[in-house]
Design a protein around this motif. Structure first.
Motif, PDB file in Angstrom:
ATOM      1  N   ASP A  74       0.778  -1.243   0.000  1.00  0.00           N
ATOM      2  CA  ASP A  74       0.000   0.000   0.000  1.00  0.00           C
ATOM      3  C   ASP A  74       0.810   1.294   0.000  1.00  0.00           C
ATOM      4  N   PRO A  75       1.694   1.572   0.955  1.00  0.00           N
ATOM      5  CA  PRO A  75       2.208   2.943   1.034  1.00  0.00           C
ATOM      6  C   PRO A  75       3.438   3.247   0.189  1.00  0.00           C
ATOM      7  N   PHE A  76       4.073   2.259  -0.410  1.00  0.00           N
ATOM      8  CA  PHE A  76       5.434   2.459  -0.897  1.00  0.00           C
ATOM      9  C   PHE A  76       5.581   3.422  -2.067  1.00  0.00           C
ATOM     10  N   PHE A  77       4.783   3.290  -3.110  1.00  0.00           N
ATOM     11  CA  PHE A  77       4.928   4.228  -4.224  1.00  0.00           C
ATOM     12  C   PHE A  77       4.675   5.662  -3.759  1.00  0.00           C
ATOM     13  N   MET A  78       3.658   5.862  -2.925  1.00  0.00           N
ATOM     14  CA  MET A  78       3.360   7.201  -2.439  1.00  0.00           C
ATOM     15  C   MET A  78       4.510   7.745  -1.588  1.00  0.00           C
ATOM     16  N   TYR A  88       5.458  19.340  -3.609  1.00  0.00           N
ATOM     17  CA  TYR A  88       4.468  18.523  -4.320  1.00  0.00           C
ATOM     18  C   TYR A  88       3.514  17.838  -3.352  1.00  0.00           C
ATOM     19  N   LEU A  89       2.268  17.692  -3.772  1.00  0.00           N
ATOM     20  CA  LEU A  89       1.301  16.841  -3.089  1.00  0.00           C
ATOM     21  C   LEU A  89       1.338  15.485  -3.771  1.00  0.00           C
ATOM     22  N   VAL A  90       1.403  14.437  -2.990  1.00  0.00           N
ATOM     23  CA  VAL A  90       1.382  13.076  -3.533  1.00  0.00           C
ATOM     24  C   VAL A  90       0.391  12.272  -2.702  1.00  0.00           C
ATOM     25  N   TRP A  91      -0.606  11.708  -3.376  1.00  0.00           N
ATOM     26  CA  TRP A  91      -1.636  10.924  -2.706  1.00  0.00           C
ATOM     27  C   TRP A  91      -1.877   9.632  -3.486  1.00  0.00           C
ATOM     28  N   ASP A  92      -2.234   8.581  -2.751  1.00  0.00           N
ATOM     29  CA  ASP A  92      -2.773   7.395  -3.412  1.00  0.00           C
ATOM     30  C   ASP A  92      -4.184   7.737  -3.862  1.00  0.00           C
ATOM     31  N   ARG A  93      -4.511   7.371  -5.077  1.00  0.00           N
ATOM     32  CA  ARG A  93      -5.838   7.686  -5.612  1.00  0.00           C
ATOM     33  C   ARG A  93      -6.677   6.434  -5.837  1.00  0.00           C
ATOM     34  N   HIS A  94      -6.031   5.355  -6.292  1.00  0.00           N
ATOM     35  CA  HIS A  94      -6.756   4.134  -6.641  1.00  0.00           C
ATOM     36  C   HIS A  94      -5.787   2.957  -6.566  1.00  0.00           C
ATOM     37  N   GLU A 121      -1.696  11.839 -12.811  1.00  0.00           N
ATOM     38  CA  GLU A 121      -2.056  10.603 -12.132  1.00  0.00           C
ATOM     39  C   GLU A 121      -1.343   9.409 -12.772  1.00  0.00           C
ATOM     40  N   PRO A 122      -0.078   9.208 -12.394  1.00  0.00           N
ATOM     41  CA  PRO A 122       0.645   8.058 -12.951  1.00  0.00           C
ATOM     42  C   PRO A 122       0.107   6.748 -12.408  1.00  0.00           C
ATOM     43  N   ILE A 158      -0.656  13.478  -8.199  1.00  0.00           N
ATOM     44  CA  ILE A 158       0.510  14.320  -7.924  1.00  0.00           C
ATOM     45  C   ILE A 158       0.239  15.702  -8.493  1.00  0.00           C
ATOM     46  N   ARG A 159       0.518  16.700  -7.682  1.00  0.00           N
ATOM     47  CA  ARG A 159       0.336  18.091  -8.113  1.00  0.00           C
ATOM     48  C   ARG A 159       1.384  18.945  -7.419  1.00  0.00           C
ATOM     49  N   ARG A 160       1.924  19.889  -8.156  1.00  0.00           N
ATOM     50  CA  ARG A 160       2.826  20.869  -7.565  1.00  0.00           C
ATOM     51  C   ARG A 160       1.989  21.840  -6.735  1.00  0.00           C
ATOM     52  N   LYS A 161       2.420  22.091  -5.507  1.00  0.00           N
ATOM     53  CA  LYS A 161       1.683  23.001  -4.637  1.00  0.00           C
ATOM     54  C   LYS A 161       1.777  24.424  -5.187  1.00  0.00           C
ATOM     55  N   PRO A 162       0.725  25.194  -5.002  1.00  0.00           N
ATOM     56  CA  PRO A 162       0.795  26.597  -5.432  1.00  0.00           C
ATOM     57  C   PRO A 162       1.881  27.343  -4.657  1.00  0.00           C
ATOM     58  N   GLN A 163       2.539  28.255  -5.334  1.00  0.00           N
ATOM     59  CA  GLN A 163       3.579  29.058  -4.681  1.00  0.00           C
ATOM     60  C   GLN A 163       2.922  30.026  -3.703  1.00  0.00           C
ATOM     61  N   LYS A 164       3.541  30.178  -2.551  1.00  0.00           N
ATOM     62  CA  LYS A 164       3.028  31.120  -1.578  1.00  0.00           C
ATOM     63  C   LYS A 164       3.377  32.532  -2.061  1.00  0.00           C
TER      64      LYS A 164
END
Length: 170
Positions: free
Chosen positions: A76-80, A91-97, A135-136, A159-165
């Motif tokens: 489960d957690p390894f790729f994320m 970057y935001l990285v989440w498991d999606r499916h 979404e790779p 995966i998404r790059r976070k907005p710049q502050k």
């Protein structure tokens, strides 16, 4: 007033740590520890990891093979986690499916190897450079001691790059 949702990922988000530290955390993490799941190795560059699960009376199902939930847990957690470290805190990285294809009954010691190549990382960086999500889909197999594939797992990540502050103008 800013009404956009706060972009956070929890305890490990934005935390840089060594593969050795992550391996130790995972090996003492109760869902892994009590299922006899052991992270054997995480590469220094976070591009690969190897996990094993030994059979015990408490991680078997009703027919005496590895419990399917434990086999999934070992994948489960390894790729994320790997991509969180590779991509960094911007970057935001989440498991999606996730999808599991059980091929053989799981018996004895099982192993899974996770690998992310440079081409995949380059594709992710290019696809997310302007802030778009990507979404790779990544794959790993769990094998038994004979090297036979017991199950294949397919993971889709978000995966998404976070907005710049931005600073406030005075």
């Amino acid at each position: 007033m800013n009404t956009s949702p706060k972009l956070t990922q929890g305890l490990l988000a934005g935390k840089r740590m060594s593969p050795r530290t992550m391996r130790r955390i995972l090996n003492w993490w109760p869902p892994f520890f009590f299922a006899r799941i052991h992270c054997e190795e995480i590469a220094e560059d976070w591009r690969s990891a190897t996990v094993r699960m030994k059979m015990a009376w408490y991680n078997r199902n009703a027919v005496g093979t590895h419990f399917g939930g434990a086999m999934f847990a070992m994948t489960d957690p390894f790729f994320m986690l790997m991509l969180m470290q590779i991509m960094g805190p911007e970057y935001l990285v989440w498991d999606r499916h996730a999808a599991i294809d059980f091929k053989l009954p799981g018996r004895g010691t099982l192993r899974a190897r996770f690998a992310i190549d440079e081409a995949t990382i380059a594709t992710i960086r290019a696809a997310t450079a302007d802030g778009n999500k990507y979404e790779p889909v990544l794959h790993a197999d769990v094998v038994n001691a004979a090297g036979e594939v017991v199950l294949s797992v397919t993971k889709k990540l978000y995966i998404r790059r976070k907005p710049q502050k931005t600073g406030s103008a005075i």
